[in-house]
Design a protein around this motif. Structure first.
Motif, PDB file in Angstrom:
ATOM      1  N   LYS A 180      42.147  11.068  22.217  1.00 16.52           N
ATOM      2  CA  LYS A 180      42.510  11.446  23.585  1.00 16.52           C
ATOM      3  C   LYS A 180      43.758  12.326  23.663  1.00 16.52           C
ATOM      4  CE  LYS A 180      43.002   8.750  27.065  1.00 16.52           C
ATOM      5  NZ  LYS A 180      42.399   8.659  28.379  1.00 16.52           N
ATOM      6  N   SER A 227      40.431   5.249  29.859  1.00 14.68           N
ATOM      7  CA  SER A 227      39.371   6.126  30.338  1.00 14.68           C
ATOM      8  C   SER A 227      39.066   7.165  29.256  1.00 14.68           C
ATOM      9  CB  SER A 227      39.809   6.792  31.639  1.00 14.68           C
ATOM     10  OG  SER A 227      41.075   7.403  31.479  1.00 14.68           O
ATOM     11  N   ASN A 230      38.698  10.298  28.612  1.00 12.96           N
ATOM     12  CA  ASN A 230      38.988  11.704  28.902  1.00 12.96           C
ATOM     13  C   ASN A 230      40.217  12.101  28.092  1.00 12.96           C
ATOM     14  OD1 ASN A 230      40.028   9.747  31.204  1.00 12.96           O
ATOM     15  ND2 ASN A 230      41.605  11.300  30.884  1.00 12.96           N
ATOM     16  N   SER A 275      39.134  11.229  34.985  1.00 12.23           N
ATOM     17  CA  SER A 275      38.323  10.232  34.265  1.00 12.23           C
ATOM     18  C   SER A 275      36.831  10.567  34.347  1.00 12.23           C
ATOM     19  CB  SER A 275      38.538   8.844  34.866  1.00 12.23           C
ATOM     20  OG  SER A 275      39.872   8.438  34.711  1.00 12.23           O
ATOM     21  N   HIS A 282      48.718  13.417  37.304  1.00  7.52           N
ATOM     22  CA  HIS A 282      47.737  12.787  36.429  1.00  7.52           C
ATOM     23  C   HIS A 282      46.393  13.069  37.063  1.00  7.52           C
ATOM     24  CE1 HIS A 282      47.693  10.246  32.861  1.00  7.52           C
ATOM     25  NE2 HIS A 282      46.605   9.672  33.335  1.00  7.52           N
TER      26      HIS A 282
HETATM   27 MG    MG Z   1      43.074   7.162  32.277  1.00  5.96          MG
END
Ligand code: MG
Ligand code: TXA
Length: 319
Positions: A49, A136, A138, A144, A224
């Motif tokens: 990630k 998540s 992503n 997400s 975010h």
């Molecule tokens: Mg997340």
């Protein structure tokens, strides 16, 4: 490596038991899972990630009895909420037991733990003898994923298997709660509506979802859930430049603006659950369009709309 997409639970189990990664469906968003008790396996999540190692992971278990195995002194008030809402979109932040390795909680004393409400993932968890750490699925900072193909598009080259459970039916990450001095603290607004919690928890509820007091939780940073396109909140005073209109997208709650292209409507019937379900897919669609920026309309600030607007404001935040 190119990820296979399927519904083979035995295959998923074998990969996880070998210390590798599997993307899993949940009712909120897809998670990128590894054995939460195996530091090497967990380190692969951070690498896939590009997630900073100071951002801790949520662990996923199949039943409430497992809360006792992986936490210490689970507060009675939280246990009551767990009995009411688990499996479901709620995560509990509680002191961790010693078997949870430091890397999983980024060295913090507390662990975030939840029971996802998805039949495939629950069956998988009940076949495993360890919990699954899963943020998540992503790249760090991005929106997400709510379908297997969202995961495939971004992490397909980095992981061996994606368990395909269809689109996530809530579509927003779990609500994160904990207890401080008898008060219930909401660390992240999410897929479980606060009004539902208020019906059950009669004490004081405080919201602490800002990073300034909680630098260890960057998922709560103001910027975010960020798509690549420039996002601006559409206010009644916003001036729309008609010359730029072809290169502008519009995310609307329940109605179209006549004459403009590139519009996505979240819920024509003004249903906030449907809007939550479609939100992240809509942000991803704008990223694929040939446009420069997206104007977004906030939804009504009630029920799940509170968490939807939270994600929209963070997507629009400049830093
Ligand atoms: Mg997340
Ligand atoms: O719905 C969800 O919660 C999804 C699905 C996959 O379960 N998971 C998810 O994980 O949203 P993630 O990593 O994307 O977001 C978890 C948030 C992060 O902001 C992280 O910093 C915070 O929870 N968190 C996790 N463990 C924590 C801890 N021990 N202390 C403080 N914050 C924590």
């Amino acid at each position: 490596m190119t990820a296979e997409i399927g519904i083979d639970l035995i295959k998923a189990k074998n990969i996880l038991e070998n210390g590798d990664l599997v993307a899993i469906p949940t009712e909120t968003v897809y998670g990128l899972a590894a054995n939460a008790l195996d530091p090497l396996a967990v380190s692969k999540i951070y690498a896939a990630k590009n997630r900073p190692s100071f951002d801790p992971l949520i662990i996923h278990v199949g039943n409430i009895e497992d809360f006792q195995k992986y936490t210490v002194d689970f507060p009675a008030q939280l246990l009551e909420l767990a009995h009411k809402f688990c499996p479901g979109p709620i995560t509990f932040l509680v002191k961790k037991s010693e078997i949870i390795p430091e890397i999983t909680t980024s060295g913090l004393e507390k662990v975030a733990i939840r029971i996802p409400k998805h039949p495939l993932t629950l069956e998988l968890l009940n076949k495993l003898d360890f919990p699954l750490a899963a943020p998540s699925a992503n790249p760090f900072g991005y929106v997400s994923p709510t379908t297997a193909s969202h995961v495939y598009e971004q992490l397909g080259e980095r992981i061996p298997y994606i368990l395909d459970g269809g689109p996530c039916n809530v579509g927003l990450e779990s609500t994160i709660v904990g207890c401080e001095n008898e008060n219930l603290i909401i660390y992240r607004k999410g897929g479980l509506d606060l009004d539902e919690i208020r019906k059950v928890f009669l004490g004081e509820i405080l919201i602490k979802d800002h990073s300034s007091s909680n630098p260890q939780a960057p998922g709560m940073l103001s910027k975010h859930y960020s798509p690549k396109k420039r996002i601006e909140i559409l206010e009644s005073t916003t001036k729309i430049d008609l010359i730029e209109i072809k290169s502008t997208g519009f995310l609307r709650f329940n109605s179209r603006i006549d004459g403009f292209g590139n519009q996505i409507i979240l819920s024509e019937k003004s249903d906030l659950n449907e809007a939550a379900f479609r939100l992240f897919d809509a942000l991803r669609q704008f990223d694929k369009m040939d446009i420069q920026k997206v104007f977004i309309e906030l939804v009504p600030e009630k029920g799940l709309g509170i968490a939807i607007n939270d994600r929209l404001r963070r997507a629009a935040a400049k830093s």
